[in-house]
Design a protein around this motif. Structure first.
Motif, mmCIF file in Angstrom:
data_model
loop_
_atom_site.group_PDB
_atom_site.id
_atom_site.type_symbol
_atom_site.label_atom_id
_atom_site.label_comp_id
_atom_site.label_asym_id
_atom_site.label_seq_id
_atom_site.Cartn_x
_atom_site.Cartn_y
_atom_site.Cartn_z
ATOM 1 N N THR A 218 0.909 -1.164 0.057
ATOM 2 C CA THR A 218 0.051 0.069 -0.105
ATOM 3 C C THR A 218 0.985 1.266 -0.017
ATOM 4 O O THR A 218 0.519 2.396 -0.649
ATOM 5 C CB THR A 218 -0.869 -0.087 1.193
ATOM 6 N N LEU B 14 -1.905 -11.461 2.234
ATOM 7 C CA LEU B 14 -2.477 -11.725 0.978
ATOM 8 C C LEU B 14 -4.007 -10.670 1.194
ATOM 9 O O LEU B 14 -4.313 -9.972 0.269
ATOM 10 C CB LEU B 14 -2.885 -13.241 0.825
ATOM 11 N N LEU B 15 -4.679 -10.968 2.284
ATOM 12 C CA LEU B 15 -5.927 -10.486 2.288
ATOM 13 C C LEU B 15 -5.844 -8.845 2.429
ATOM 14 O O LEU B 15 -6.651 -8.026 1.737
ATOM 15 C CB LEU B 15 -6.667 -11.009 3.581
ATOM 16 N N MET C 86 -3.348 -7.062 1.155
ATOM 17 C CA MET C 86 -2.985 -6.569 -0.079
ATOM 18 C C MET C 86 -4.261 -6.460 -0.951
ATOM 19 O O MET C 86 -4.140 -5.619 -1.645
ATOM 20 C CB MET C 86 -1.927 -7.320 -0.628
ATOM 21 N N HIS C 87 -5.168 -7.490 -0.925
ATOM 22 C CA HIS C 87 -6.518 -7.495 -1.765
ATOM 23 C C HIS C 87 -7.386 -6.380 -1.257
ATOM 24 O O HIS C 87 -7.936 -5.804 -1.941
ATOM 25 C CB HIS C 87 -7.130 -8.760 -1.530
ATOM 26 N N ALA C 88 -6.982 -5.657 0.171
ATOM 27 C CA ALA C 88 -8.222 -4.974 0.863
ATOM 28 C C ALA C 88 -7.432 -3.551 0.680
ATOM 29 O O ALA C 88 -7.919 -2.563 1.344
ATOM 30 C CB ALA C 88 -8.413 -5.276 2.062
ATOM 31 N N SER C 89 -6.219 -3.440 -0.035
ATOM 32 C CA SER C 89 -5.357 -2.174 0.151
ATOM 33 C C SER C 89 -6.370 -1.151 -0.418
ATOM 34 O O SER C 89 -6.939 -0.962 -1.363
ATOM 35 C CB SER C 89 -4.122 -2.130 -0.950
ATOM 36 N N THR D 91 -1.838 -4.999 -8.155
ATOM 37 C CA THR D 91 -1.997 -6.504 -8.608
ATOM 38 C C THR D 91 -1.438 -7.400 -7.620
ATOM 39 O O THR D 91 -0.185 -6.892 -7.009
ATOM 40 C CB THR D 91 -1.212 -6.647 -9.740
ATOM 41 N N VAL D 92 -2.226 -8.380 -7.102
ATOM 42 C CA VAL D 92 -1.882 -9.325 -6.055
ATOM 43 C C VAL D 92 -1.627 -10.731 -6.583
ATOM 44 O O VAL D 92 -2.632 -11.165 -7.093
ATOM 45 C CB VAL D 92 -2.779 -9.335 -4.894
#
Length: 273
Positions: free
Chosen positions: A203, A232-233, A235-238, A244-245
């Motif tokens: 982020t 992982l979560l 980064m997806h919720a950034s 891109t994750v």
């Protein structure tokens, strides 16, 4: 076989320097060849611009050696053996001695006295590396424990001609270390961010650079880090848009995503030049 090789073969058939039977024999290897219990995808470079890679875990050393040999004899572009054990590396290099093994320690600074040593058990082996390219990519890791995954990404980029700049140990628990590398991060065309624990570095990087940011969560961390699931979560919720994750510990996948980005930007057909 890539597009240039296929066009050359067709031209040779047209000119009569290669017979139709000989051309047919070469093309029988497309789209795949059955070797050592695997179906080697020689057609992938034609479709995607990059060849298939060999994932070491689960394969015997002999399988790795035979698959690599087939890819070198029947395909084109770089050949990679990833996450390879010492036995797999030894067998593959004995069969195909022109490869270069990249181990995590090769691209990591010496840790301070008393610090944990990064794992050096698994290697990325590269044959037939592509010529050097001019794109500037950065592989940034939050901590030295993320080093093996960052090293894998850098080795894969190197196989395709990109000498990535490594920026290590800039996790946000020491914000001053991150701020010291702002100029490097903002000068890159693509940044691969490798971080475990809470994964916050992705982020922060995406908030200071206009370059595409590819985030790699790692399995580094205690308890609630959940072997990389927390990163992982996160980064997806950034809250930084457009990150891109890729999957946990997937340095290879991050590097290949970066290559697709720069190939498209350069108007190139991947490794098919």
């Amino acid at each position: 076989m890539d597009a240039e090789q296929l066009a050359g073969l067709l031209a040779e058939v047209r000119d009569g320097t290669v017979s139709a039977d000989e051309a047919l024999a070469r093309l029988r290897r497309l789209p795949y060849a059955d070797i050592a219990g695997a179906r080697i995808d020689h057609h992938r470079t034609l479709r995607t611009g990059h060849p298939e890679a060999v994932y070491g875990p689960g394969k015997s050393p002999d399988q790795c050696a035979r698959i690599v040999a087939e890819m070198l004899s029947g395909g084109s572009g770089p050949v990679l053996l990833t996450r390879a054990s010492a036995d797999q590396v030894a067998a593959a290099l004995a069969a195909c001695p022109d490869g270069v093994a990249h181990r995590p320690a090769d691209r990591q600074p010496d840790p301070p006295d008393g610090a944990a040593q990064p794992s050096t058990d698994l290697a990325t082996v590269v044959w037939r590396a592509a010529p050097a390219r001019q794109e500037h990519m950065v592989v940034a890791s939050a901590g030295t424990s993320d080093g093996p995954v960052a090293s894998e990404a850098a080795a894969v980029l190197g196989a395709f001609g990109v000498d990535a700049e490594m920026v290590t140990d800039i996790g946000l628990a020491g914000l001053h270390r991150f701020l010291a590398e702002i100029d490097t991060l903002t000068s890159a065309e693509v940044v691969i961010v490798v971080a475990g624990m809470e994964g916050a570095l992705a982020t922060a990087v995406a908030g200071v650079t206009a370059a595409p940011v590819i985030a790699v969560p790692t399995s580094a961390g205690y308890g609630a880090a959940l072997d990389g699931v927390t990163a992982l979560l996160a980064m997806h919720a950034s809250c930084a848009a457009g990150i891109t994750v890729v999957g946990i510990d997937n340095g290879f996948g991050a590097a290949m995503a970066a290559m697709r980005i720069v190939d498209l930007a350069a108007g190139r057909d991947g490794g098919a030049e």
